[in-house]
Design a protein around this motif. Structure first.
Motif, PDB file in Angstrom:
ATOM      1  N   PHE A 124       0.861  -1.178   0.000  1.00 47.09           N
ATOM      2  CA  PHE A 124       0.000   0.000   0.000  1.00 47.09           C
ATOM      3  C   PHE A 124       0.901   1.234   0.000  1.00 47.09           C
ATOM      4  O   PHE A 124       1.849   1.324   0.786  1.00 47.09           O
ATOM      5  N   MET A 125       0.588   2.226  -0.848  1.00 49.07           N
ATOM      6  CA  MET A 125       1.497   3.360  -0.996  1.00 49.07           C
ATOM      7  C   MET A 125       1.003   4.657  -0.380  1.00 49.07           C
ATOM      8  O   MET A 125       1.545   5.726  -0.636  1.00 49.07           O
ATOM      9  N   GLY A 126      -0.023   4.606   0.445  1.00 48.51           N
ATOM     10  CA  GLY A 126      -0.499   5.817   1.084  1.00 48.51           C
ATOM     11  C   GLY A 126      -1.574   6.512   0.276  1.00 48.51           C
ATOM     12  O   GLY A 126      -1.880   6.145  -0.857  1.00 48.51           O
ATOM     13  N   THR A 127      -2.164   7.540   0.888  1.00 49.32           N
ATOM     14  CA  THR A 127      -3.287   8.230   0.246  1.00 49.32           C
ATOM     15  C   THR A 127      -3.225   9.730   0.459  1.00 49.32           C
ATOM     16  O   THR A 127      -2.699  10.209   1.476  1.00 49.32           O
ATOM     17  N   LEU A 128      -3.756  10.438  -0.494  1.00 52.73           N
ATOM     18  CA  LEU A 128      -3.927  11.880  -0.378  1.00 52.73           C
ATOM     19  C   LEU A 128      -5.216  12.207   0.358  1.00 52.73           C
ATOM     20  O   LEU A 128      -5.372  13.292   0.918  1.00 52.73           O
ATOM     21  N   PHE A 129      -6.146  11.265   0.381  1.00 51.37           N
ATOM     22  CA  PHE A 129      -7.475  11.501   0.940  1.00 51.37           C
ATOM     23  C   PHE A 129      -7.428  11.617   2.459  1.00 51.37           C
ATOM     24  O   PHE A 129      -6.890  10.756   3.150  1.00 51.37           O
ATOM     25  N   ALA A 130      -7.996  12.699   2.987  1.00 55.64           N
ATOM     26  CA  ALA A 130      -8.142  12.890   4.427  1.00 55.64           C
ATOM     27  C   ALA A 130      -9.491  13.569   4.655  1.00 55.64           C
ATOM     28  O   ALA A 130      -9.640  14.761   4.393  1.00 55.64           O
ATOM     29  N   PRO A 131     -10.505  12.828   5.106  1.00 53.35           N
ATOM     30  CA  PRO A 131     -11.862  13.386   5.204  1.00 53.35           C
ATOM     31  C   PRO A 131     -12.004  14.366   6.362  1.00 53.35           C
ATOM     32  O   PRO A 131     -11.714  14.037   7.512  1.00 53.35           O
ATOM     33  N   VAL A 132     -12.448  15.580   6.062  1.00 49.21           N
ATOM     34  CA  VAL A 132     -12.673  16.581   7.107  1.00 49.21           C
ATOM     35  C   VAL A 132     -14.130  17.051   7.124  1.00 49.21           C
ATOM     36  O   VAL A 132     -14.523  17.835   7.985  1.00 49.21           O
ATOM     37  N   GLU A 133     -14.958  16.560   6.173  1.00 47.74           N
ATOM     38  CA  GLU A 133     -16.359  16.964   6.124  1.00 47.74           C
ATOM     39  C   GLU A 133     -17.107  16.428   7.348  1.00 47.74           C
ATOM     40  O   GLU A 133     -16.924  15.287   7.763  1.00 47.74           O
ATOM     41  N   ASP A 134     -17.959  17.263   7.921  1.00 48.96           N
ATOM     42  CA  ASP A 134     -18.741  16.846   9.085  1.00 48.96           C
ATOM     43  C   ASP A 134     -19.840  15.879   8.662  1.00 48.96           C
ATOM     44  O   ASP A 134     -20.563  16.123   7.697  1.00 48.96           O
ATOM     45  N   ARG A 135     -19.975  14.814   9.420  1.00 51.71           N
ATOM     46  CA  ARG A 135     -21.066  13.859   9.157  1.00 51.71           C
ATOM     47  C   ARG A 135     -22.208  14.050  10.140  1.00 51.71           C
ATOM     48  O   ARG A 135     -23.371  13.952   9.782  1.00 51.71           O
ATOM     49  N   ASP A 136     -21.898  14.330  11.379  1.00 52.70           N
ATOM     50  CA  ASP A 136     -22.916  14.509  12.399  1.00 52.70           C
ATOM     51  C   ASP A 136     -22.837  15.919  12.970  1.00 52.70           C
ATOM     52  O   ASP A 136     -23.275  16.867  12.348  1.00 52.70           O
ATOM     53  N   ALA A 137     -22.235  16.063  14.124  1.00 50.52           N
ATOM     54  CA  ALA A 137     -22.149  17.377  14.763  1.00 50.52           C
ATOM     55  C   ALA A 137     -21.073  18.236  14.097  1.00 50.52           C
ATOM     56  O   ALA A 137     -20.055  17.718  13.640  1.00 50.52           O
ATOM     57  N   PRO A 138     -21.293  19.564  14.027  1.00 53.16           N
ATOM     58  CA  PRO A 138     -20.288  20.464  13.465  1.00 53.16           C
ATOM     59  C   PRO A 138     -18.957  20.333  14.198  1.00 53.16           C
ATOM     60  O   PRO A 138     -18.901  20.261  15.426  1.00 53.16           O
ATOM     61  N   GLY A 139     -17.871  20.281  13.400  1.00 54.22           N
ATOM     62  CA  GLY A 139     -16.548  20.186  13.976  1.00 54.22           C
ATOM     63  C   GLY A 139     -16.109  18.786  14.325  1.00 54.22           C
ATOM     64  O   GLY A 139     -14.973  18.572  14.755  1.00 54.22           O
ATOM     65  N   GLN A 140     -16.995  17.797  14.125  1.00 52.20           N
ATOM     66  CA  GLN A 140     -16.654  16.413  14.469  1.00 52.20           C
ATOM     67  C   GLN A 140     -16.028  15.660  13.298  1.00 52.20           C
ATOM     68  O   GLN A 140     -15.485  14.573  13.478  1.00 52.20           O
ATOM     69  N   GLY A 141     -16.094  16.238  12.090  1.00 53.22           N
ATOM     70  CA  GLY A 141     -15.495  15.592  10.931  1.00 53.22           C
ATOM     71  C   GLY A 141     -16.225  14.336  10.513  1.00 53.22           C
ATOM     72  O   GLY A 141     -17.365  14.084  10.899  1.00 53.22           O
ATOM     73  N   PHE A 142     -15.548  13.520   9.711  1.00 51.38           N
ATOM     74  CA  PHE A 142     -16.139  12.290   9.193  1.00 51.38           C
ATOM     75  C   PHE A 142     -15.731  11.095  10.035  1.00 51.38           C
ATOM     76  O   PHE A 142     -14.597  10.998  10.494  1.00 51.38           O
ATOM     77  N   THR A 143     -16.649  10.170  10.220  1.00 49.77           N
ATOM     78  CA  THR A 143     -16.337   8.844  10.723  1.00 49.77           C
ATOM     79  C   THR A 143     -17.317   7.862  10.120  1.00 49.77           C
ATOM     80  O   THR A 143     -18.429   8.231   9.705  1.00 49.77           O
ATOM     81  N   HIS A 144     -16.897   6.605  10.038  1.00 50.20           N
ATOM     82  CA  HIS A 144     -17.751   5.577   9.464  1.00 50.20           C
ATOM     83  C   HIS A 144     -18.947   5.260  10.366  1.00 50.20           C
ATOM     84  O   HIS A 144     -18.896   5.441  11.588  1.00 50.20           O
ATOM     85  N   LYS A 145     -19.999   4.754   9.736  1.00 42.53           N
ATOM     86  CA  LYS A 145     -21.099   4.124  10.436  1.00 42.53           C
ATOM     87  C   LYS A 145     -21.277   2.734   9.851  1.00 42.53           C
ATOM     88  O   LYS A 145     -20.954   2.482   8.682  1.00 42.53           O
ATOM     89  N   MET A 146     -21.785   1.834  10.669  1.00 42.59           N
ATOM     90  CA  MET A 146     -21.968   0.470  10.197  1.00 42.59           C
ATOM     91  C   MET A 146     -22.903   0.452   8.984  1.00 42.59           C
ATOM     92  O   MET A 146     -23.915   1.140   8.951  1.00 42.59           O
ATOM     93  N   GLY A 147     -22.523  -0.334   8.012  1.00 42.58           N
ATOM     94  CA  GLY A 147     -23.316  -0.447   6.789  1.00 42.58           C
ATOM     95  C   GLY A 147     -22.849   0.460   5.672  1.00 42.58           C
ATOM     96  O   GLY A 147     -23.361   0.359   4.547  1.00 42.58           O
ATOM     97  N   ASP A 148     -21.887   1.360   5.945  1.00 36.49           N
ATOM     98  CA  ASP A 148     -21.344   2.199   4.872  1.00 36.49           C
ATOM     99  C   ASP A 148     -20.819   1.319   3.741  1.00 36.49           C
ATOM    100  O   ASP A 148     -20.111   0.326   3.982  1.00 36.49           O
ATOM    101  N   ARG A 149     -21.155   1.710   2.521  1.00 34.02           N
ATOM    102  CA  ARG A 149     -20.586   1.035   1.364  1.00 34.02           C
ATOM    103  C   ARG A 149     -19.476   1.914   0.791  1.00 34.02           C
ATOM    104  O   ARG A 149     -19.699   3.085   0.479  1.00 34.02           O
TER     105      ARG A 149
END
Length: 384
Positions: free
Chosen positions: A318-343
């Protein structure tokens, strides 16, 4: 969930689980069909990649017709562990599964933020503002290990924001770690696992190199280096727990072998698209491009294998990634995190698309088919 890509051009090889022999088979993809080449070409993917010209061997091999790819894809959805159905596996077998981290400037900044925030996504937003104000995009064009990089390092130390992540990001030595044990990676359609302790995590879309025991790159594929941001952010010494859990490494759908249609130059300019679709209706799109990597792919290979470390069965990198998710999914300022069932769909025009569903590692099918099981299975089939 049957999309895997356009494979009309190039030499593609992979692995499937065959219920009739209760074991894996090496397959070639031709004209939308999968052909078992285990007997005619190589008993393992490791053996195929050790050949000087594996693409030529694949083209010359006949193989047993296993049916249309679309049908196998249908059976591969949540297929990991389903030994009663023909389904895709990760395309590697005896290779070590290695990974390089902090190879892109943007993700490097996020790693610094993770460390400074100690796994707290709310604090991370405040740190993001401060760190990016100091660093900006000044690291984007830096060559790791160069004199200019050393000057940036000195300046950051003066500002009090130096980090171990910046050390491996712009210093002379790359971060190389073990992502998964041999045979533990999952393939297209399988669940990918998050350790239950994590509350802040994300996918990492990456190009993965297939490298033989001599350090020669024989092809490339797609990987999801599932990452627990909060766990790694608490301490870099928890990297093993953040990166290596049941079903936490996904690779596939196929390895595209280097031939007259595809080479390391194509890897250097590869773009990866990411799509996350949640059961809650959430949609996130992202992109990573190898054009912005701070270390050349062959440099990463040479830092992994050499007189300092050998891999007699080769390795996947694996050679690393440029992707770093900063978009809020739930509360403002909490950023992105997975939820079960995400495709999660990671795609590249030349390599296809890797599709997986997010679960807890404790709820993914347990990994039970290891090296001893593979050797016994191949022996019973007269392939060793």
């Amino acid at each position: 969930m049957t999309k895997a890509g356009d494979f009309s051009r190039g030499t593609f090889v992979g692995r499937v689980w065959r219920p009739d022999v209760q074991g894996p088979a090496v397959v070639a993809l031709r004209d939308g069909k999968l052909y078992d080449i285990t007997s005619g070409a190589a008993p393992t993917m490791r053996d195929l990649l050790e050949a000087d010209d594996p693409a030529a061997i694949v083209r010359a091999a006949g193989g047993e017709d296993l049916g249309a790819l679309d049908a196998v894809l249908e059976a591969s959805v949540e297929g990991a562990g389903n030994v009663s159905r023909l389904h895709l596996l990760a395309p590697c077998d005896l290779q070590a599964v290695k990974a390089c981290g902090v190879t892109f400037a943007r993700s490097m900044i996020e790693r610094v933020i993770e460390e400074k925030a100690a796994g707290d996504p709310a604090l991370a937003e405040k740190m993001r503002t401060r760190v990016t104000a100091i660093i900006g995009d000044s690291l984007r064009d830096l060559k790791a290990g160069s004199e200019a990089a050393a000057k940036v390092k000195a300046a950051l130390i003066e500002e009090g924001v130096w980090s171990q992540y910046l050390e491996v990001g712009i210093g002379p030595d790359a971060e190389v770690f073990t992502k998964a044990p041999v045979l533990a990676a999952v393939g297209w359609g399988a669940s990918v696992g998050l350790h239950p302790v994590s509350r802040w995590n994300n996918p990492e879309p990456e190009v993965v190199l297939a490298v033989d025991s001599a350090g020669r790159v024989k092809g490339a594929t797609i990987g999801n280096d599932v990452n627990l941001r909060d766990v790694e952010g608490r301490s870099a010494l928890l990297l093993g727990k953040a990166k290596d859990n049941n079903a936490s490494a996904a690779i596939g759908p196929f390895i595209r072998l280097f031939d007259e249609t595809y080479s390391i130059e194509d890897v250097r300019k590869a773009d990866l698209d990411l799509l996350i679709e949640g059961e809650d209706g959430f949609v996130l799109k992202g992109r990573s491009t190898m054009r912005e990597i701070s270390r050349d792919p062959l440099d990463l290979v040479s830092q992994t294998i050499g007189r300092h470390h050998q891999y007699p069965d080769g390795f996947m990198l694996f050679m690393g990634t440029l992707f770093a998710p900063v978009e809020d999914r739930d509360a403002p300022g909490q950023g992105f995190t997975h939820k079960m069932g995400d495709r999660v769909t990671i795609s590249n025009a030349e390599l296809g698309a890797l599709v997986n569903t997010v679960r807890l590692s404790t709820e993914c099918p347990p990994w039970t088919f290891g090296v001893s099981a593979l050797m016994r299975n191949l022996s019973s089939r007269g392939l060793l």
